[in-house]
Design a protein around this motif. Structure first.
Motif, PDB file in Angstrom:
ATOM      1  N   LEU A 633       0.847  -1.188   0.000  1.00 32.56           N
ATOM      2  CA  LEU A 633       0.000   0.000   0.000  1.00 32.56           C
ATOM      3  C   LEU A 633       0.878   1.232   0.000  1.00 32.56           C
ATOM      4  CD1 LEU A 633      -2.728  -0.983   2.650  1.00 32.56           C
ATOM      5  CD2 LEU A 633      -2.871  -1.139   0.164  1.00 32.56           C
ATOM      6  N   LEU A 636      -0.946   6.851   0.625  1.00 32.49           N
ATOM      7  CA  LEU A 636      -2.074   6.781   1.543  1.00 32.49           C
ATOM      8  C   LEU A 636      -2.751   8.147   1.623  1.00 32.49           C
ATOM      9  CD1 LEU A 636      -0.328   4.730   4.397  1.00 32.49           C
ATOM     10  CD2 LEU A 636      -1.678   3.895   2.480  1.00 32.49           C
ATOM     11  N   VAL A 641      -6.051   4.956  -1.887  1.00 31.52           N
ATOM     12  CA  VAL A 641      -4.767   4.338  -1.587  1.00 31.52           C
ATOM     13  C   VAL A 641      -4.302   3.626  -2.845  1.00 31.52           C
ATOM     14  CG1 VAL A 641      -5.723   2.153  -0.771  1.00 31.52           C
ATOM     15  CG2 VAL A 641      -3.517   2.920   0.102  1.00 31.52           C
ATOM     16  N   ASN A 694     -11.622   0.155   8.544  1.00 28.73           N
ATOM     17  CA  ASN A 694     -10.280  -0.372   8.779  1.00 28.73           C
ATOM     18  C   ASN A 694     -10.010  -1.437   7.724  1.00 28.73           C
ATOM     19  OD1 ASN A 694      -7.811  -0.750   9.981  1.00 28.73           O
ATOM     20  ND2 ASN A 694      -8.581  -2.075  11.621  1.00 28.73           N
ATOM     21  N   ARG A 716      -3.201  -3.439   7.240  1.00 30.04           N
ATOM     22  CA  ARG A 716      -4.449  -2.703   7.406  1.00 30.04           C
ATOM     23  C   ARG A 716      -4.216  -1.206   7.250  1.00 30.04           C
ATOM     24  NH1 ARG A 716      -9.022  -5.196   8.844  1.00 30.04           N
ATOM     25  NH2 ARG A 716      -8.882  -7.352   9.597  1.00 30.04           N
ATOM     26  N   TYR A 717      -5.320  -0.518   6.815  1.00 32.16           N
ATOM     27  CA  TYR A 717      -5.280   0.943   6.701  1.00 32.16           C
ATOM     28  C   TYR A 717      -6.616   1.488   7.179  1.00 32.16           C
ATOM     29  CZ  TYR A 717      -5.168   5.644   4.740  1.00 32.16           C
ATOM     30  OH  TYR A 717      -5.226   7.007   4.589  1.00 32.16           O
ATOM     31  N   GLN A 718      -6.572   2.386   8.217  1.00 31.80           N
ATOM     32  CA  GLN A 718      -7.764   2.945   8.843  1.00 31.80           C
ATOM     33  C   GLN A 718      -8.047   4.334   8.278  1.00 31.80           C
ATOM     34  OE1 GLN A 718      -9.965   1.955  11.626  1.00 31.80           O
ATOM     35  NE2 GLN A 718     -10.997   3.746  10.782  1.00 31.80           N
ATOM     36  N   THR A 719      -9.281   4.580   7.794  1.00 35.21           N
ATOM     37  CA  THR A 719      -9.693   5.915   7.334  1.00 35.21           C
ATOM     38  C   THR A 719     -10.474   6.604   8.440  1.00 35.21           C
ATOM     39  OG1 THR A 719     -11.698   5.001   6.366  1.00 35.21           O
ATOM     40  CG2 THR A 719      -9.792   5.214   4.923  1.00 35.21           C
TER      41      THR A 719
END
Length: 1063
Positions: A633, A636, A641, A694, A716-719
């Motif tokens: 990823l 960001l 992303v 998430n 993981r990627y949290q918005t």
């Protein structure tokens, strides 16, 4: 995978083909005298190729051999006079030879064949001969067509009228097919329709082509050239996203509009048995989608097919049940329209009972039956030996009764051929049936000592064709036993065949058929052998193998040892070529070094002379790709992303797509959802994201074989969260009970919540009174409003909210509270205009309490204490009239009428038809209670009676003197002539009331309530009162109207004056 298997038996196929013979008439042997029978003829509508000779077929059998003749256009056709025309020997087939020249068009017309011998004349159908035509396309100049991008367009074909009609197709002038889809397509009339024109449509020209059947020639129309006017220059980047394609090109999006057919409705007539083709072509931006429906029901099951990108609906083999209203719905994101097509099904005549040959012995009776149906109803005409039966010589043993001819006490010499012609405006049927009077002992027509072999548990038959006159009785016996075989596993048919539903091993043996009539008997024997079936006990299975491997396809067979077994292999339903790499073995097939060309269907066929079994499997010479790896990823951002991956091995099958999936751990942890799809030639994608999710991603590769295993998930990627941008869809309000309304909607998913603590603000209010809004906040996609009035509209809004705020103001939808049973119809009017019918008319319920779905009418005839059976009729909600055919002119009818909603049927309105003797009175009485004049009259009468009662009450309360009798308990005797203080003088002796009674307003006798009441004299105008209140004068019944009117002005007769005088 499980193999596909099919088991067939040769005997079973032959038996199915033979079934229609089981009910056919018994054939007369050709060595016996018999009238002619037409055995072969050309089709009714006969189109011929002008380059070939013409053959008009007519074959017949009979004894003596028939002699043939022809008519053309209803007149005798002299074959001998035309050198080009000849007739085949011992046949009626006409041959028209054009090798030496001549015009085929000169022989067009209507032909009919006659086959005659000593016992009658048989006729062929009327054969309409036409010569195929392929006219040239008329020359025309085609100008360049200018059209705005996005506008609709139709290019007309207008092909020359060929016979039969040519096949139309569109190509470019360079003979490249025109690509067609839901935007560009050809109509059934041959025109080319553009729902909207795009710039790329100008890259080619368009030419209509007509291919003619008999000549196999193609004629091409001068091509059309398009010039498309655009508002913005061509930009590949703007067209990359189809959703924004039109706005990027400056094209206004429009609602659909029909290009064909025009308007909102049309009608179409179709004949029974042919295919019905309905078509709807619509313009619009974007190109509309077409859906088809039938009003009041489903599309006909099993015979419906969508064609031309859903723009055409084909219903095969139409029947009367397919009549009705069909409608097509054209829709795009801008809106929708629909067109209704009313379909009427007519029918050319078709047989219900086709007349069959009749074989009679001298002195026997018989009948010919000819029954046909059609729309309109066909007329039946009988002919004998080709002439109308009315013009034939009288035959005392023959009687014609409509569609039946009855023969009684027939004698030798009465043989003839009868024709039945059933015709209506859409066509005709012609059938020949001969009546043959013979005196013949039984004979068996089959070969002696037949051998029949059949597979166990299959259906079979033993044939024993026979003949005799009178028709013999045929019986079957097994192994010489005395019991007749018929019933259970056996079924004996009239033509002599013995049918077995299931042949078992114990059914083997020798069967004897015996035919008997009064002239003798005949018999024959048939030997039956029952064999074991052929079975593939292990067949091939579907396999997916890598190139170079050695797959083995199994085929192990079990069969009857007395039958010869043959095993063959098919590939893609064609015989398999056994090369060096193929090895056929007793129980299978092995392929060495499998290659891509070996992919396909493989079928093992195991067969004997009686049956066969087959098993099929598919061999795939490919492999799914390996999983992608090393997901990363980058870039960001708040709402996007960048995801990158390394492709895995495609395993000799190119990767066509990559599927990106995501998982979030709040709403549905562990559940993977498809996010987006990308072409197989990329390994990176920018992913759009939603707030407050998430994310975790994985990638799946796809090729023709299937999908790879998922990749290892990414990190993981949290918005961050935000207020919702969407409100729930599918908001509905409907009652589940009569006093509630349930509000439901589709909840937002994990990518639409945008924040924690997702909830829904539900608001509602009555639509009719526009009161204040009620609201409730809930977390589940459902809320029930109670204590609602019955079936009233509500305005409803459902708005999403989370801890970051609310979504935009939602749209208002209309819902309805619960329905209830309707009240009874307002009225039911009954009219009887004559002795044959009763007309009913009613009005809708005052309180429908919902959407009316119809009416239920139950009625029964009654005559005194006798009642007929109850009849039931159901009506649509819009129907308020109905006519009943009376069963007799005497009985009355009792009617029970109820309205219906989806909850059920409501209150019943009960009415009875009046007796016919009081018909006139009844007609006037139906509405009298609601008439103004009647209500006024009743009020006036009531007021007059009230005033008279008041007068009498006041007089009585003052204690007036009544010198009529001293004893007030003693009844007045009207026959007393002299009374001491007064007397009564009855001027009309016929109107004297009985003692202790009084006369009512309608002339009936009522019990007197009081001897000294003045109510009894309320009608008298001559009575006077003394100052002390005593009654004087005479009570006289008025005899005529003038006398009454003359006294109306007198003060003494006025009730008001009487009151004042008493006061």
């Amino acid at each position: 995978m499980v193999m596909q298997r099919h088991h067939l038996t040769c005997a079973g196929i032959a038996f199915a083909l033979y079934l229609h013979h089981l009910i056919s008439a018994i054939e007369v042997p050709l060595d016996l005298p018999q009238p002619p029978t037409i055995t072969k003829q050309s089709v009714k509508d006969y189109i011929v190729d002008p380059r070939d000779n013409i053959f008009i077929e007519c074959e017949a059998k009979g004894n003596p051999i028939p002699i043939f003749s022809w008519t053309r256009n209803g007149k005798f056709f002299n074959v001998a006079k035309d050198p080009k025309v000849s007739m085949r020997r011992r046949s009626g087939t006409l041959v028209i030879d054009f090798h030496s020249g001549g015009r085929p068009e000169d022989y067009e017309g209507e032909y009919q064949c006659f086959a005659r011998n000593d016992y009658g004349t048989a006729l062929s159908s009327k054969i309409h001969l036409q010569v195929s035509k392929s006219p040239l396309w008329p020359k025309e100049k085609v100008d360049v067509i200018e059209v705005d991008e996005g506008a609709p367009l139709s290019l007309q074909c207008n092909p020359p009228p060929g016979l039969p009609s040519p096949v139309i197709f569109w190509m470019s002038s360079s003979m490249e097919p025109i690509h067609q889809d839901k935007r560009v397509s050809q109509g059934q009339n041959g025109d080319l329709y553009f729902s909207n024109v795009m710039l790329q449509d100008a890259q080619t020209d368009y030419s209509c082509n007509a291919r003619f059947h008999f000549t196999h020639t193609i004629q091409q129309k001068n091509p059309y050239t398009l010039k498309v006017k655009t508002k913005k220059p061509h930009n590949e980047t703007s067209l990359r996203n189809h959703t924004d394609m039109y706005s990027a090109r400056g094209i206004t999006e429009t609602t659909p509009s029909f290009m064909y057919p025009y308007g909102t409705s049309s009608s179409q007539m179709v004949l029974r048995g042919v295919d019905l083709l309905l078509e709807c072509i619509a313009s619009g931006v974007p190109a509309p989608d077409i859906m088809w429906y039938k009003k009041g029901g489903e599309l006909p099951a099993g015979k419906t097919k969508m064609e031309n990108f859903n723009k055409a609906l084909r219903i095969s083999n139409v029947s009367e049940e397919d009549s009705g209203e069909y409608f097509c719905l054209a829709s795009n994101k801008m809106g929708s329209i629909r067109h209704t097509i009313s379909v009427r099904v007519k029918a050319a005549p078709y047989w219900l009972d086709e007349p069959q040959n009749l074989i009679l012995a001298p002195g026997e009776d018989g009948r010919l039956v000819c029954r046909a149906n059609g729309n309109p109803k066909p007329t039946i005409q009988w002919l004998v030996n080709g002439e109308p039966i009315e013009a034939s010589p009288p035959n005392p043993s023959r009687e014609v009764a409509g569609d039946t001819i009855v023969f009684r006490d027939t004698q030798i010499g009465s043989s003839a051929v009868y024709q039945c012609n059933a015709s209506n405006e859409h066509g005709y049927l012609l059938a020949n049936a001969f009546v043959s009077v013979l005196d013949v002992p039984p004979r068996i027509l089959a070969p002696r000592n037949q051998l029949i072999r059949v597979i166990q548990n299959n259906r079979t038959r033993l044939d024993c064709p026979f003949f005799g006159s009178p028709i013999p009785t045929l019986r079957w016996f097994k192994n010489g036993q005395g019991n007749t075989l018929d019933g259970g596993n056996y079924k004996a048919h009239e033509n002599g065949s013995l049918e077995m539903n299931m042949a078992r091993k114990e059914d083997q043996g020798i069967y004897t058929c015996v035919a008997t009539n009064i002239l003798g008997k005949a018999e024959a024997q048939v030997r039956l052998e029952v064999k074991d079936p052929t079975r593939i006990v292990r067949g091939p299975e579907d396999q997916v193998v890598k190139r170079g491997s050695m797959p083995r396809l199994h085929c192990r067979v079990k069969h009857d040892p007395t039958l010869k077994l043959t095993v063959t292999w098919l590939k893609d339903d064609a015989p398999l070529y056994m090369g060096n790499r193929m090895k056929k073995e007793d129980d299978g097939l092995t392929i060495y070094g499998v290659a891509e060309k070996d992919q396909g269907d493989y079928t093992c066929v195991a067969s004997t002379e009686l049956d066969k079994d087959l098993a099929k499997a598919y061999l795939t010479v490919l492999e799914r790709p390996d999983r992608p790896r090393d997901l990363e990823l980058t870039d960001l951002a708040e709402r996007s992303v960048q995801l990158t991956w390394i492709p895995g091995d495609d395993n000799n099958s190119p990767i066509t797509d990559y599927i990106v999936q995501f998982e979030e751990d709040r709403f549905q942890p562990g559940m993977w959802h498809n996010h987006s799809r990308y072409p197989g030639n990329v390994n990176s994608a920018t992913l759009s994201l939603s707030p407050y999710v998430n994310y975790q991603f994985r990638v799946i590769a796809v090729n023709e074989v299937g999908s790879s295993l998922p990749s290892v998930p990414s990190e993981r990627y949290q918005t961050n969260g935000a207020r919702p941008e969407f409100n729930p869809t599918g908001v509905q309000g409907a009652g589940t009970q009569k006093n509630n309304m349930e509000i439901t909607w589709m909840p937002l998913n994990a990518t639409q919540a945008y924040g924690p603590n997702l909830r829904y603000i539900v608001r509602w209010r009555r639509r009719d009174i526009r009161g204040s809004w009620y609201n409730e906040t809930v977390k589940t996609p459902r809320h029930v409003v109670w204590n609602t009035p019955i079936y009233v509209p509500y305005e409803i809004k459902v708005q999403a909210e989370n801890d970051f705020g609310r979504a935009p103001e939602p749209d208002t939808v209309i819902g309805y509270s619960g329905e209830d049973l309707p009240s009874s119809p307002r009225y039911l009017r009954i009219r009887q205009p004559n002795l044959e019918i009763i007309n009913l008319e009613w009005d809708h319920p005052e309180h429908p309490n919902g959407v009316l779905t119809g009416y239920n009418l139950r009625y029964q005839a009654f005559n005194g204490s006798k009642t007929g059976r109850t009849l039931v009729e159901n009506f649509s909600p819009n129907q308020t009239k109905f006519t009943i055919q009376r069963t007799d002119p005497i009985s009355r009818y009792r009617f029970f009428l109820r309205a219906r909603t989806q909850v059920g049927e409501g209150e019943t309105l009960v009415e009875e038809s009046p007796a016919l003797l009081n018909e006139a009175y009844t007609k006037n009485q139906v509405d009298i209670a609601t008439q103004g004049w009647f209500i006024g009259l009743m009020c006036a009468i009531a007021l007059l009676v009230l005033i008279l009662l008041i007068v009498c009450f006041i007089k009585r309360s003052r204690g007036g003197k009544y010198p009529v009798r001293d004893n007030k308990d003693e009844h007045l005797n009207p026959e007393d002539k002299n009374v001491e203080d007064g007397s009564f003088d009855y001027s009309d002796e016929d109107n004297k009331p009985l003692p202790n009674s009084q006369t009512s307003l309608d002339g009936t006798i009522k019990q007197q309530e009081s001897d000294d009441s003045l109510v009894d004299y309320g009608e008298g105008g001559e009575g006077q009162f003394n100052e002390d209140g005593s009654f004087i004068g005479q009570y006289t019944v008025k005899k005529d109207k003038e006398e009454t009117e003359g006294n109306e002005s007198s003060e003494a007769t006025s009730p008001v004056n009487a009151i004042y005088s008493l006061a």
